[in-house]
Design a protein around this motif. Structure first.
Motif, mmCIF file in Angstrom:
data_model
loop_
_atom_site.group_PDB
_atom_site.id
_atom_site.type_symbol
_atom_site.label_atom_id
_atom_site.label_comp_id
_atom_site.label_asym_id
_atom_site.label_seq_id
_atom_site.Cartn_x
_atom_site.Cartn_y
_atom_site.Cartn_z
ATOM 1 N N LEU A 1 0.923 -1.249 -0.022
ATOM 2 C CA LEU A 1 0.127 -0.175 -0.094
ATOM 3 C C LEU A 1 0.828 1.168 0.115
ATOM 4 O O LEU A 1 1.390 1.542 0.724
ATOM 5 N N LEU A 2 0.929 2.050 -1.200
ATOM 6 C CA LEU A 2 2.011 2.997 -1.425
ATOM 7 C C LEU A 2 1.639 4.165 -0.547
ATOM 8 O O LEU A 2 2.688 4.799 -0.037
ATOM 9 N N GLY A 3 0.022 4.508 -0.142
ATOM 10 C CA GLY A 3 0.084 5.668 0.482
ATOM 11 C C GLY A 3 0.567 6.784 0.228
ATOM 12 O O GLY A 3 0.642 7.240 -1.148
ATOM 13 N N VAL A 4 1.508 7.667 1.127
ATOM 14 C CA VAL A 4 2.185 8.903 0.788
ATOM 15 C C VAL A 4 3.766 8.459 0.906
ATOM 16 O O VAL A 4 4.335 9.434 1.217
ATOM 17 N N SER A 5 4.095 7.065 0.852
ATOM 18 C CA SER A 5 5.494 7.020 0.837
ATOM 19 C C SER A 5 6.534 7.606 -0.145
ATOM 20 O O SER A 5 7.440 7.938 -0.009
ATOM 21 N N ASP A 6 5.877 8.006 -1.290
ATOM 22 C CA ASP A 6 6.422 8.835 -2.220
ATOM 23 C C ASP A 6 6.544 10.325 -1.896
ATOM 24 O O ASP A 6 7.193 11.069 -2.548
ATOM 25 N N ARG A 7 5.968 10.739 -0.686
ATOM 26 C CA ARG A 7 5.957 12.037 -0.087
ATOM 27 C C ARG A 7 6.533 11.643 1.282
ATOM 28 O O ARG A 7 5.600 11.987 2.114
ATOM 29 N N PRO A 8 7.440 11.264 1.603
ATOM 30 C CA PRO A 8 7.792 10.864 3.189
ATOM 31 C C PRO A 8 7.406 12.076 4.122
ATOM 32 O O PRO A 8 7.350 11.768 5.259
ATOM 33 N N TRP A 9 7.674 13.474 3.699
ATOM 34 C CA TRP A 9 7.468 14.403 4.498
ATOM 35 C C TRP A 9 5.964 14.519 4.862
ATOM 36 O O TRP A 9 5.750 15.296 5.958
ATOM 37 N N LEU B 1 -0.429 -0.840 -4.736
ATOM 38 C CA LEU B 1 -1.296 -0.297 -4.867
ATOM 39 C C LEU B 1 -1.044 0.935 -4.538
ATOM 40 O O LEU B 1 -0.837 1.333 -3.256
ATOM 41 N N ASN B 2 -1.729 1.919 -5.398
ATOM 42 C CA ASN B 2 -1.271 3.269 -5.055
ATOM 43 C C ASN B 2 -2.271 4.032 -4.301
ATOM 44 O O ASN B 2 -3.211 4.721 -4.635
ATOM 45 N N ASN B 3 -2.615 3.518 -2.919
ATOM 46 C CA ASN B 3 -3.665 3.747 -2.044
ATOM 47 C C ASN B 3 -3.237 3.593 -0.839
ATOM 48 O O ASN B 3 -2.292 3.018 -0.296
ATOM 49 N N PHE B 4 -4.410 3.850 0.261
ATOM 50 C CA PHE B 4 -3.847 3.746 1.694
ATOM 51 C C PHE B 4 -4.582 2.644 2.102
ATOM 52 O O PHE B 4 -4.202 2.103 3.333
ATOM 53 N N VAL C 1 -12.134 -1.988 -4.106
ATOM 54 C CA VAL C 1 -12.438 -2.602 -5.637
ATOM 55 C C VAL C 1 -11.943 -1.737 -6.871
ATOM 56 O O VAL C 1 -11.314 -2.505 -7.770
ATOM 57 N N PRO C 2 -12.279 -0.468 -7.069
ATOM 58 C CA PRO C 2 -11.815 0.165 -8.062
ATOM 59 C C PRO C 2 -10.222 -0.053 -8.260
ATOM 60 O O PRO C 2 -9.841 -0.170 -9.496
ATOM 61 N N ALA C 3 -9.606 0.106 -7.210
ATOM 62 C CA ALA C 3 -8.008 0.099 -7.139
ATOM 63 C C ALA C 3 -7.803 -1.449 -7.736
ATOM 64 O O ALA C 3 -6.618 -1.383 -8.363
ATOM 65 N N MET C 4 -8.398 -2.240 -6.880
ATOM 66 C CA MET C 4 -8.080 -3.546 -7.411
ATOM 67 C C MET C 4 -8.357 -3.850 -8.840
ATOM 68 O O MET C 4 -7.692 -4.536 -9.619
ATOM 69 N N ILE C 5 -9.417 -3.337 -9.344
ATOM 70 C CA ILE C 5 -9.758 -3.753 -10.839
ATOM 71 C C ILE C 5 -8.707 -2.942 -11.550
ATOM 72 O O ILE C 5 -8.220 -3.477 -12.880
ATOM 73 N N GLN D 1 -5.656 6.579 -9.477
ATOM 74 C CA GLN D 1 -5.327 6.059 -8.154
ATOM 75 C C GLN D 1 -4.677 7.403 -7.211
ATOM 76 O O GLN D 1 -4.922 7.527 -6.263
ATOM 77 N N GLU D 2 -3.882 8.402 -7.941
ATOM 78 C CA GLU D 2 -3.560 9.455 -7.344
ATOM 79 C C GLU D 2 -4.694 10.224 -6.583
ATOM 80 O O GLU D 2 -4.599 10.768 -5.686
ATOM 81 N N GLN D 3 -5.483 10.456 -7.356
ATOM 82 C CA GLN D 3 -6.710 11.418 -6.972
ATOM 83 C C GLN D 3 -7.688 10.545 -6.173
ATOM 84 O O GLN D 3 -8.068 11.044 -5.099
ATOM 85 N N GLY D 4 -7.832 9.325 -6.529
ATOM 86 C CA GLY D 4 -8.890 8.488 -5.667
ATOM 87 C C GLY D 4 -8.386 8.146 -4.007
ATOM 88 O O GLY D 4 -9.120 8.122 -3.433
#
Length: 317
Positions: free
Chosen positions: A18-26, A178-181, A185-189, A272-275
């Motif tokens: 689950l990527l979450g905000v790991s691309d923005r560690p701050w 998964l670029n989500n927290f 279902v939409p992210a899985m699809i 996924q970024e907005q979602g």
């Protein structure tokens, strides 16, 4: 990351990242703090609403029966997702097992669809209370309220079951980021490497039924309510009538607007970024806000809360 994403295999992945905000560690520390505080407030607020609705005899009415179920839904809603998010943000290991992910989106969609119908039942209750006040006790009797709640829970479960059966059959070709927290279902699809036309169509039909139909009933109810309120000659009477409905309308707006944005677009076009930030809003901000919206604008609930706090204080002394 590429090796994580593209280890092609026919077997489902053992876990997802689950990527979450790991691309923005701050962002992780302030978001962790906001989530923790919001979760504590959501638990305390919704538990308080449930307790006063059950313990105060003056709140044993259909309106508060539905409100206690709404609070229970919000309590479960946040508990399904937020603890996992807090764990992922607090550690470097940002994974969830395949089974845990399946359970998460199954419960999340069950609760979400159930809440759609409960909100529609609350609008029906307000319509009868304002437009048919003399027949209110006859129409909104206890058995009908229990039947509406049962329909809400069973319908939500049926929707979730269909979504789970279709989603667990999707192959992911080793993709597991998964670029989500949390799992949705939409992210899985979106993550699947197969043709998802059936999943897209099924999700669109079910969302149209569970989101648009209850929303249409809510808007229709409030159309009749507005017409009835405008006929009231007393300005005090109009304010009182609008006051009983305004809290529910705010809650409906907070719940439905993000849901419509998220689910009324084809998952193949799902961003996924907005979602993920929209998901964050309706998974924590809305359930946290609901108890305070109803408490701050409802004299009966505030009175019952003061009595509950006084009782707890006397027991602790």
């Amino acid at each position: 990351m590429k090796s994580d994403n593209w280890s092609f295999t026919g077997d489902p992945p053992k876990n997802f990242i689950l990527l979450g905000v790991s691309d923005r560690p701050w962002l992780e520390l302030p978001l962790f703090t906001v989530l923790l505080v919001s979760y504590v407030l959501a638990v305390l607020g919704n538990v308080a609403i449930i307790l006063v609705s059950r313990l105060d005899p003056q709140l044993h009415s259909p309106m508060y029966t539905f409100l206690s179920h709404l609070s229970f839904l919000d309590l479960c809603y946040t508990t399904t997702t937020v603890p996992q998010m807090l764990v992922n943000m607090g550690t470097s290991k940002k994974t969830i097992s395949y089974g845990g992910c399946t359970v998460q989106y199954a419960i999340f969609h069950w609760l979400g669809c159930t809440e759609c119908i409960v909100l529609a039942a609350m609008a029906l209750d307000r319509y009868v209370a304002i437009c048919e006040p003399l027949r209110y006790a006859i129409i909104m009797h206890h058995a009908l309220c229990q039947q509406l709640v049962a329909v809400a829970w069973l319908s939500g479960f049926g929707n979730s079951l269909v979504q789970v059966v279709l989603t667990v059959q999707l192959p992911f070709c080793g993709q597991r980021v998964l670029n989500n927290f949390f799992c949705e279902v939409p992210a899985m699809i979106k993550l699947s490497c197969a043709d998802t036309a059936v999943n897209d169509a099924t999700l669109a039909v079910l969302v149209a039924f569970f989101v648009l139909v209850p929303l249409a009933l809510i808007l229709l109810s409030y159309g009749f309510i507005a017409r009835a309120v405008l006929r009231i000659r007393s300005s005090k009477g109009r304010r009182k009538a609008f006051g009983t409905c305004s809290s529910h309308l705010v809650v409906v707006s907070l719940f439905y607007l993000p849901a419509i944005y998220m689910y009324l677009q084809p998952p193949s076009h799902y961003s996924q970024e907005q979602g993920k930030f929209i998901s964050l809003f309706y998974s924590i901000i809305t359930p946290t806000s609901n108890p305070f919206i109803y408490t701050l604008r409802n004299k009966d609930v505030k009175r019952a809360l003061r009595m509950l706090l006084a009782r707890i204080w006397s027991l602790c002394r």
